[in-house]
Each structure stands twice: as C-alpha cells, then as structure tokens.
Write an enzyme that holds these catalytic residues in place. Structure first.
Site, PDB file in Angstrom:
ATOM      1  N   LYS A 130       1.016  -1.055  -0.125  1.00 20.58           N
ATOM      2  CA  LYS A 130      -0.096  -0.009  -0.221  1.00 20.58           C
ATOM      3  C   LYS A 130       0.869   1.288   0.078  1.00 20.58           C
ATOM      4  O   LYS A 130       2.057   0.993   0.842  1.00 20.58           O
ATOM      5  CB  LYS A 130      -0.875  -0.009   1.337  1.00 20.58           C
ATOM      6  CG  LYS A 130      -2.014  -1.263   1.123  1.00 20.58           C
ATOM      7  CD  LYS A 130      -2.810  -0.891   0.191  1.00 20.58           C
ATOM      8  CE  LYS A 130      -4.084  -1.886   0.247  1.00 20.58           C
ATOM      9  NZ  LYS A 130      -5.284  -1.746  -0.688  1.00 20.58           N
ATOM     10  N   GLU A 171      -1.769  -0.030  -8.747  1.00 21.90           N
ATOM     11  CA  GLU A 171      -3.202  -0.244  -8.669  1.00 21.90           C
ATOM     12  C   GLU A 171      -3.750   1.146  -8.329  1.00 21.90           C
ATOM     13  O   GLU A 171      -3.567   1.734  -7.624  1.00 21.90           O
ATOM     14  CB  GLU A 171      -3.462  -1.350  -7.598  1.00 21.90           C
ATOM     15  CG  GLU A 171      -4.783  -1.771  -7.631  1.00 21.90           C
ATOM     16  CD  GLU A 171      -4.891  -3.250  -6.434  1.00 21.90           C
ATOM     17  OE1 GLU A 171      -4.085  -3.633  -6.248  1.00 21.90           O
ATOM     18  OE2 GLU A 171      -6.016  -3.075  -5.938  1.00 21.90           O
ATOM     19  N   LYS A 187     -12.899  -8.239  -8.128  1.00 23.99           N
ATOM     20  CA  LYS A 187     -13.308  -8.457  -6.847  1.00 23.99           C
ATOM     21  C   LYS A 187     -14.963  -8.694  -7.013  1.00 23.99           C
ATOM     22  O   LYS A 187     -15.463  -7.696  -7.258  1.00 23.99           O
ATOM     23  CB  LYS A 187     -12.988  -7.436  -5.769  1.00 23.99           C
ATOM     24  CG  LYS A 187     -11.599  -6.974  -5.522  1.00 23.99           C
ATOM     25  CD  LYS A 187     -11.604  -5.675  -4.335  1.00 23.99           C
ATOM     26  CE  LYS A 187     -10.051  -5.635  -4.094  1.00 23.99           C
ATOM     27  NZ  LYS A 187     -10.160  -4.295  -3.372  1.00 23.99           N
ATOM     28  N   GLY A 210      -9.108  -8.770  -3.264  1.00 22.15           N
ATOM     29  CA  GLY A 210      -9.375  -9.326  -1.856  1.00 22.15           C
ATOM     30  C   GLY A 210     -10.095  -8.128  -0.963  1.00 22.15           C
ATOM     31  O   GLY A 210      -9.542  -6.917  -1.255  1.00 22.15           O
TER      32      GLY A 210
HETATM   33  O1  OSB Z   1      -7.639  -2.065  -2.278  1.00 24.91           O
HETATM   34  O2  OSB Z   1      -7.220  -4.027  -2.708  1.00 24.91           O
HETATM   35  C1  OSB Z   1      -7.652  -3.236  -2.032  1.00 24.91           C
HETATM   36  C2  OSB Z   1      -8.474  -4.545   1.286  1.00 24.91           C
HETATM   37  C3  OSB Z   1      -9.676  -3.705   1.820  1.00 24.91           C
HETATM   38  C4  OSB Z   1      -9.996  -2.730   0.707  1.00 24.91           C
HETATM   39  C5  OSB Z   1      -9.364  -2.575  -0.193  1.00 24.91           C
HETATM   40  C6  OSB Z   1      -8.188  -3.369  -0.706  1.00 24.91           C
HETATM   41  C7  OSB Z   1      -7.830  -4.098   0.070  1.00 24.91           C
HETATM   42  C8  OSB Z   1      -6.545  -4.983   0.057  1.00 24.91           C
HETATM   43  C9  OSB Z   1      -6.547  -6.509   0.700  1.00 24.91           C
HETATM   44  O3  OSB Z   1      -5.641  -4.832  -0.709  1.00 24.91           O
HETATM   45  C10 OSB Z   1      -6.266  -7.634  -0.011  1.00 24.91           C
HETATM   46  C11 OSB Z   1      -6.666  -8.767   0.777  1.00 24.91           C
HETATM   47  O4  OSB Z   1      -7.689  -9.202   0.972  1.00 24.91           O
HETATM   48  O5  OSB Z   1      -5.712  -9.543   1.200  1.00 24.91           O
HETATM   49 MG    MG Z   2      -6.858  -2.011  -4.646  1.00 29.28          MG
END
Ligand code: OSB
Ligand code: MG
Length: 373
Positions: free
Chosen positions: A163, A213, A262, A290
């Site tokens: 992130k 992303e 997703k 996810g």
């Molecule tokens: O932006 O991909 C995302 C989790 C919550 C909300 C948004 C995101 C995410 C993740 C976690 O990056 C991915 C995971 O479930 O391991």
């Molecule tokens: Mg994302």
C-alpha cells in the site's frame, strides 16, 4: 427453489494486525454474513464492505439496510432456480454491489450443494490450486516494512503488494525493492493521487513493478487514460470497475492494462466471470483482488480465481494472515508454492463454524419465508 429462511449476522473479527491504506485504517473486520436455508440445505455468503466508507460508499450498515429492506424481501418473494433468476429479482436495486454479492454467494453455495457440484465446477474453473500473494498495509517506517515483508516471504508468499501514499511511496517501494531484487512486487494507491502527480508517479517506473493499482479517483477513468501513457508500469484498476461495462470503457479509453476483479465490488461471482471472459477475449490480464474476507468470501474468490484468465497471483492469502480465528474449519493455509488449494466439496466446499459466528455476532436477524415485510 423457495428459500425458507434467511438470517443476517453482523460480525466482528479481530485482525492479526491493523491494515492501513493511503486513506483509511482497519483494526478489525466487520461484515454482514448471510445464511439461507432451503430443502434441508444451508448456504452462506459474505458482504465484503467494512465499517468505514474509505474504499466504497458501501459499509456494513448500508449492506444491512439494503439486505433488510430490499434484497431479503425480493428473495423471499421469488422462487429462485438459478443465479440469473436472482439477478432479475434484485435488478430494480441500483448500486449496492457488495450487498447484492453477499446474497448471491449464499445462493451459489446453496445451488452448488443442491447439484452436488463444487463452486469451482459451477463457475468453470480448473486446477486444484491458485497462485496467491499478500497485500501489506502501510507500516511505521521503511525498515519495519522490509521486516514485515521478510516475514511473509519466510511463510512462502512469492508476490507482495505494498500500500502506498504520498510522502512514503518511493521510499517504501525503494526499500523493499533493494532488499528483495527479484520479488514479484506491485503497489496500490487506493485513489489517493491526482493527475498532477504524474511526474511523481513516474519515479515508481524504476522499481520493476508488475503494476500500479488504482492511483487516481474511483470515478476518474478519463484521467487514468491520460496517466497510463505517461507511465511504463501498467495501471491496474480496482475501485473504478463495477461491471463488465466499466471494464470495456476502461480498456477502450486506455485507462489501464490490467484489471483487478473483486466479486463483491462488481455485484457477485456472475459479473466477476463476465469481466474475466471479456478481458480474456481482449488478451487483458486479470487477477483476484481481496477485501480481507473471512473464509466464506475467500472460498468464492478462490473458486473464481481458478478460471484461466486469472494470470497474475491474487490477493487471497491464508486465513492466518488475517485472523487469529477464521469462521471456517479447516482454515485456508498457504501451500509451499505460494498457492491456496481450491475446495472441491459441494457448494463453497468449506465447513462453516456457526459456533464461532454466533460468538462474533454484534447483531443478528432472522427472516422466515411468508412473514417478510
Ligand atoms: O484496495 O485492494 C484493495 C483490502 C480492503 C479494501 C481494499 C483493498 C484491500 C486489500 C487487501 O488490498 C487484499 C486482501 O484481502 O488480502
Ligand atoms: Mg486495491
């Protein structure tokens, strides 16, 4: 098939570690779980929205509201034989994809069990394992981040997503790239940047990333289309894609070269499969995102991720990466080759621990057929 009883559970699971993105932080997983009963079978689904409106306008409370006032009555008033029928039954509800997807998953589970077919077979997936990675939240310092990433690599994860946020992005990414020169690495901005940041984002091109992303706003396909030609690294859209139509718009505009799918964000597995099929036809890679799901939502993601167009590792880590205790038994575990095994039993193919769910429940409501509002 007449659904005889629906029960909603608003649950709260502590995380192993807080999850911080560029725009919000999550300390525990709150979500709405959906339990449906028919013909002696029980199906389970999960709405992926959390307690904050950082990722989407949907939250656990809006999921509850939309289910309680619209989706549950629509399902109890229908005789549903397939997922198409469900999509027609909730077609009058605008938006609220995560609420719709939670009920849809419970129906997939039920229909799979009724047919004695695994979800993987129902959706047309193949293979017994799917490639996975881990999504790492923002840490206190670049040194701490490298330490956390090293811990995941030691567990066997072969792909890492960081992130990122302004002020930390290049230093964090540089530190991880320096420590692990060959690691499959990607970053996620979660809509925090603006087109004016293009020059700054170009610095990320030097880190040999698989993708960047969702750098820009969730409704900003136009500026993503202006940004992509300025970057060598492929842009992958997450928050911007809510349907196969959005996927088409994004690709026609050149707003991205990769799409994160997703099921929760797009209204369920059915739409997720449509996006997969469309992208596959265009030669565009997709991967399974996810939402820190419990084992229930994860089972759906793993099954869909076994479709052939999911050519990049997914954000579908083992249960222990998220929770001290998952709501399924056995939990998902990581195989040594950085994969998860696709369940092969009927429906979701996981055993749901109702005792654990009851213990973690903040609020519960049952809706018997024939007495809906
Ligand atoms: O932006 O991909 C995302 C989790 C919550 C909300 C948004 C995101 C995410 C993740 C976690 O990056 C991915 C995971 O479930 O391991
Ligand atoms: Mg994302």
């Amino acid at each position: 098939m007449q659904i005889e009883r629906i029960t909603l559970y608003h649950v709260k699971l502590p995380y192993v570690t807080p999850f911080q993105t560029s725009r919000w932080i999550e300390l525990d997983r709150e979500c709405v779980l959906v339990r449906i009963e028919a013909g002696g079978l029980v199906g389970w689904g999960e709405c992926v929205a959390g307690q904050h409106a950082g990722y989407s306008y949907e939250t656990t409370k809006t999921n509850w509201h939309i289910l309680d006032d619209f989706i549950v009555p629509a399902v109890l008033a229908s005789d549903l034989d397939d997922i198409e029928g469900y999509r027609v039954a909730v077609g009058h509800i605008t938006g609220h994809n995560m609420a719709k997807a939670g009920m849809e998953l419970a129906l997939w589970d039920l229909f799979g069990q009724r047919a004695g077919t695994s979800l993987q077979q129902l959706v047309g997936g193949r293979g017994d394992r799917v490639r996975v990675g881990v999504s790492v939240g923002i840490q206190a310092s670049p040194e701490k981040l490298v330490e956390v990433v090293a811990g995941y690599l030691a567990q066997g994860y072969a792909r890492v997503k960081l992130k990122i946020k302004p002020g930390r992005d290049t230093t964090d990414t540089a530190a991880v790239r320096r420590a692990f020169p060959d690691l499959l690495l990607q970053v996620d901005g979660n809509s925090v940047y603006r087109l004016e940041d293009a020059e700054h984002l170009q610095a990320l091109d030097s880190f040999d990333l698989l993708l960047i992303e969702q750098p820009l706003a969730q409704d900003d396909l136009i500026d993503h289309a202006k940004l992509q030609p300025l970057l060598k690294t492929p842009i992958c859209l997450d928050e911007s894609i809510h349907s196969v139509t959005h996927a088409r718009w994004a690709l026609e505009l050149g707003a991205c070269r990769i799409i994160n799918i997703k099921p929760g964000r797009v209204g369920g597995l059915h739409e997720a499969i449509q996006i997969h099929n469309f992208c596959r036809g265009q030669g565009v890679p997709v991967w399974m995102g996810g939402m820190l799901e419990t084992g229930i939502g994860r089972a759906g993601n793993v099954a869909v991720a076994s479709l052939p167009g999911f050519s990049l590792p997914g954000d579908i880590s083992a249960s222990a990466r998220y929770f001290p205790e998952d709501v399924i038994d056995p939990p998902f575990t990581l195989n040594p080759d950085s994969t998860l095994t696709v369940p092969s039993g009927p429906g979701l193919g996981v055993r749901v621990r109702e005792d654990v769910i009851r213990r973690l429940t903040l609020r519960q409501q049952a809706y018997p057929a024939g007495r809906s509002a």
